[in-house]
Scaffold this active site. Structure first.
Site, PDB file in Angstrom:
ATOM      1  N   ASP A 270       0.724  -1.228   0.072  1.00 25.16           N
ATOM      2  CA  ASP A 270      -0.032   0.054   0.189  1.00 25.16           C
ATOM      3  C   ASP A 270       1.059   1.239   0.179  1.00 25.16           C
ATOM      4  OD1 ASP A 270      -1.878   1.796   0.230  1.00 25.16           O
ATOM      5  OD2 ASP A 270      -2.748   1.422   2.319  1.00 25.16           O
ATOM      6  N   LYS A 277       1.284   7.828   0.237  1.00 26.52           N
ATOM      7  CA  LYS A 277       1.942   8.029   1.771  1.00 26.52           C
ATOM      8  C   LYS A 277       3.156   8.583   2.079  1.00 26.52           C
ATOM      9  CE  LYS A 277      -0.517   3.807   3.276  1.00 26.52           C
ATOM     10  NZ  LYS A 277      -1.415   4.342   4.436  1.00 26.52           N
ATOM     11  N   ARG A 351     -11.131  -0.439   1.846  1.00 24.50           N
ATOM     12  CA  ARG A 351     -12.562  -0.946   1.815  1.00 24.50           C
ATOM     13  C   ARG A 351     -13.126  -0.968   0.408  1.00 24.50           C
ATOM     14  NH1 ARG A 351     -12.888   5.037   4.824  1.00 24.50           N
ATOM     15  NH2 ARG A 351     -10.998   4.168   5.450  1.00 24.50           N
TER      16      ARG A 351
HETATM   17  N1  BES Z   1      -3.278   0.146   5.207  1.00 24.83           N
HETATM   18  C1  BES Z   1      -3.699   1.473   5.615  1.00 24.83           C
HETATM   19  C2  BES Z   1      -3.981   1.384   7.034  1.00 24.83           C
HETATM   20  C3  BES Z   1      -2.913   1.116   7.842  1.00 24.83           C
HETATM   21  C4  BES Z   1      -2.241   1.902   8.482  1.00 24.83           C
HETATM   22  C5  BES Z   1      -2.477  -0.545   8.264  1.00 24.83           C
HETATM   23  C6  BES Z   1      -1.134   1.875   9.454  1.00 24.83           C
HETATM   24  C7  BES Z   1      -1.778  -0.544   9.156  1.00 24.83           C
HETATM   25  C8  BES Z   1      -0.974   0.258   9.515  1.00 24.83           C
HETATM   26  C9  BES Z   1      -4.873   2.036   4.856  1.00 24.83           C
HETATM   27  O1  BES Z   1      -5.258   1.640   3.419  1.00 24.83           O
HETATM   28  C10 BES Z   1      -4.861   3.365   4.824  1.00 24.83           C
HETATM   29  O2  BES Z   1      -4.227   3.903   4.373  1.00 24.83           O
HETATM   30  N2  BES Z   1      -5.975   4.000   5.516  1.00 24.83           N
HETATM   31  C11 BES Z   1      -5.842   5.420   5.603  1.00 24.83           C
HETATM   32  C12 BES Z   1      -7.277   5.845   5.462  1.00 24.83           C
HETATM   33  C13 BES Z   1      -7.754   7.406   5.128  1.00 24.83           C
HETATM   34  C14 BES Z   1      -7.177   7.678   3.811  1.00 24.83           C
HETATM   35  C15 BES Z   1      -8.977   7.401   5.324  1.00 24.83           C
HETATM   36  C16 BES Z   1      -5.335   5.794   7.037  1.00 24.83           C
HETATM   37  O3  BES Z   1      -5.548   5.108   7.864  1.00 24.83           O
HETATM   38  O4  BES Z   1      -4.690   6.965   6.836  1.00 24.83           O
HETATM   39 ZN    ZN Z   2      -4.083  -0.282   2.935  1.00 25.43          ZN
HETATM   40 ZN    ZN Z   3      -4.130   2.782   2.178  1.00 25.17          ZN
END
Ligand code: BES
Ligand code: ZN
Ligand code: ZN
Length: 497
Positions: A270, A277, A351
């Site tokens: 990801d 990120k 999601r």
């Molecule tokens: N894979 C991430 C969530 C995650 C973060 C898992 C840290 C394990 C450790 C997920 O896809 C993500 O990036 N979520 C975002 C959502 C936001 C953009 C609404 C997040 O948590 O920042």
């Molecule tokens: Zn993710």
């Molecule tokens: Zn993500």
């Protein structure tokens, strides 16, 4: 590591390290040891006092072995206060301490006294599981593999009947540890190698080794397009590696009408996509397929434990990458249940993949759906690194999962699917938006988003973002890296479902 059980006591064991678990403030446990000389017992009591060893969980005390024994060393490990509830987790913790101590000292053969009246057959299962998890290392990418594994553990039981019962439980622990190890290996393997194709190959391997009890279907991009999986494919479109939609089916050899669906998030890396990120946040993102890894680990176990329930396992595996073909913030896609989604942040991709994976598995008419996903960083803010956030539209089912987690020794805590927050994922131009309009409660709005795809079926959502991947050890027996979190809970749950 070979684990054996026999009726007997520590003094007669040929092991290098003799281990005695003791409850808190129970010096008498040492004093009543049969066959140990008084001088040794006095020294043990003195050392315990001097070094503040009182038998708390996690504590240990190294002593020279008594002259009556053949061992090199003796170890007391703490179990905390005596109680009916939670003894197994204390036993797992103590077992982890035992194993790491043995490794540190370079001792390879161990004997553990479980002849005390508080120990049952389940205690041996707790020991066997914990020592195998604690002994886990991931060495695939090293030149020099540190060969510091433990050779053998001999468990000493009070009588022959208990020893026999313990053997059954140890076998079970070995099966479960095997599945967890598979899940950990998959998570720890770097994303360069753990591609969707590789995940599908790992799942296929599990099916192949199951002598027909598990079937697998792997769908490629064309087949997913036919099924109109617009949300999942939107995530996949920016990646070089092909997505693979994995569907495992376990059919119980005994007749049953119960069907369970387990859906795991399988984002093999990801990057965030165009909503990229920051560098630090990306470092652990090979772990974003940990939910899917837990599903594969579970199926390996199902093939051996053969519970009386049919189980479908689904993983919509893909990378979330950046390229000229990536989905853009503002794009609108349509999931396979017909709902349109405005993608405003490409990093909220989990999601999207789950939307189509859950819609797909509804065809199998499951009595319950459980999804596991490293879904939100917000869940780690809320519950920390060790606790899974559980959300459900069915309190009875949620309770069953929480009870299974408690038995399994995995920490989970319920969070609400607050209907008032539902409006936060309303889009101006589509049926849904993939990120909420508020920056608060991100775990809950992610849960509410997924709820839009379960069609009212009994469902439990597990946000495993924290415990799926340990940046520091989760316990004495679960070290850094992939943890296989969820596998143990699912096994307990499936067997009672
Ligand atoms: N894979 C991430 C969530 C995650 C973060 C898992 C840290 C394990 C450790 C997920 O896809 C993500 O990036 N979520 C975002 C959502 C936001 C953009 C609404 C997040 O948590 O920042
Ligand atoms: Zn993710
Ligand atoms: Zn993500």
């Amino acid at each position: 590591m070979t684990i054996t059980v026999k009726k007997g006591d520590l003094l007669t064991s040929p092991a290098e390290l003799l281990v005695l678990p003791v409850f808190e403030n129970a010096e008498f446990d040492v004093q009543t040891l049969k066959g140990f000389n008084d001088v040794w017992k006095q020294r043990a009591a003195k050392a315990a006092k001097a070094l503040d060893f009182s038998g708390k969980v996690g504590q240990s005390l190294s002593l020279p072995a008594p002259v009556e024994s053949m061992a090199d060393e003796f170890l007391l490990v703490g179990l905390g206060s005596k109680r009916l509830h939670g003894l197994e987790e204390a036993v797992r913790e103590a077992s982890g301490v035992m194993l790491t101590t043995a490794k540190r000292k370079g001792l390879k053969t161990l004997a553990l006294d479980l002849s005390g009246k508080d120990f049952k057959a389940e205690s041996a299962e707790a020991v066997a599981l914990a020592v195998q998890l604690a002994d886990y290392t991931f060495e695939t990418y090293r030149k020099h593999k540190p060969a510091k594994k433990i050779d053998s553990l001999e468990i000493l039981a009070a009588d022959g009947r208990l020893a026999q019962a313990m053997r059954k439980h140890i076998e079970r622990a070995q099966v479960i540890a095997g599945g967890i190890t598979t899940a950990r290996d998959l998570v720890n393997t770097p994303a360069q190698d753990m591609t969707p194709t590789h995940m599908a190959a790992a799942a296929t391997q599990v099916a192949k080794s199951s002598s027909g009890i598990i079937k697998i279907k792997v769908l490629d991009t064309a087949e997913c397009t036919k099924l109109k999986m617009g949300a999942y494919l939107a995530v996949a479109q920016g990646a070089e590696h092909e997505p693979k939609f994995i569907h495992l089916t376990y059919t119980s050899p005994r007749p049953t009408k119960k069907t369970l669906a387990v859906v795991g998030k399988g984002v093999t890396f990801d990057s965030g996509g165009l909503s990229l990120k920051p560098a630090d946040a990306m470092m652990t993102m090979k772990c974003d397929m940990a939910g899917g890894a837990a599903v594969i680990g579970l199926f390996e176990i199902l093939a051996k434990l053969k519970p009386r329930v049919n189980v479908h396992g689904v993983i919509a595996a893909t990378e979330n990458m950046v390229s000229g073909k990536s989905i853009r913030p503002g794009d609108v896609v349509r999931a396979s249940n017909g709902k349109s989604i405005e993608i405003l942040n490409t990093d909220a991709e989990g999601r999207l993949t789950l939307a189509d994976a859950i819609t797909y598995v509804l065809k199998e008419k499951p009595d319950a759906i459980i999804d596991l996903a490293t879904l939100t960083g917000a869940c780690m803010v809320a519950l920390g690194e060790e606790i899974t956030g559980l959300m459900t539209n069915n309190q009875a089912l949620g309770k069953q999962v929480l009870e299974a987690a408690e038995l399994a020794g995995e920490k989970m805590w319920e969070l609400p699917l607050e209907p008032r927050y539902r409006e936060l994922i309303n889009s101006d131009i589509a049926d849904l938006r993939n990120i909420p309009t508020s920056r608060y409660g991100g775990t809950l709005t992610a849960g509410l988003f997924i709820q839009e795809f379960v069609d009212g079926k009994p469902w439990v959502h597990l946000d495993i973002a924290g415990p799926a991947y340990a940046e520091r050890p989760l316990s004495s027996y679960l070290g850094k890296g992939g943890t296989g979190h969820g596998v143990r809970t699912l096994v307990e749950f499936v067997e009672k479902f």
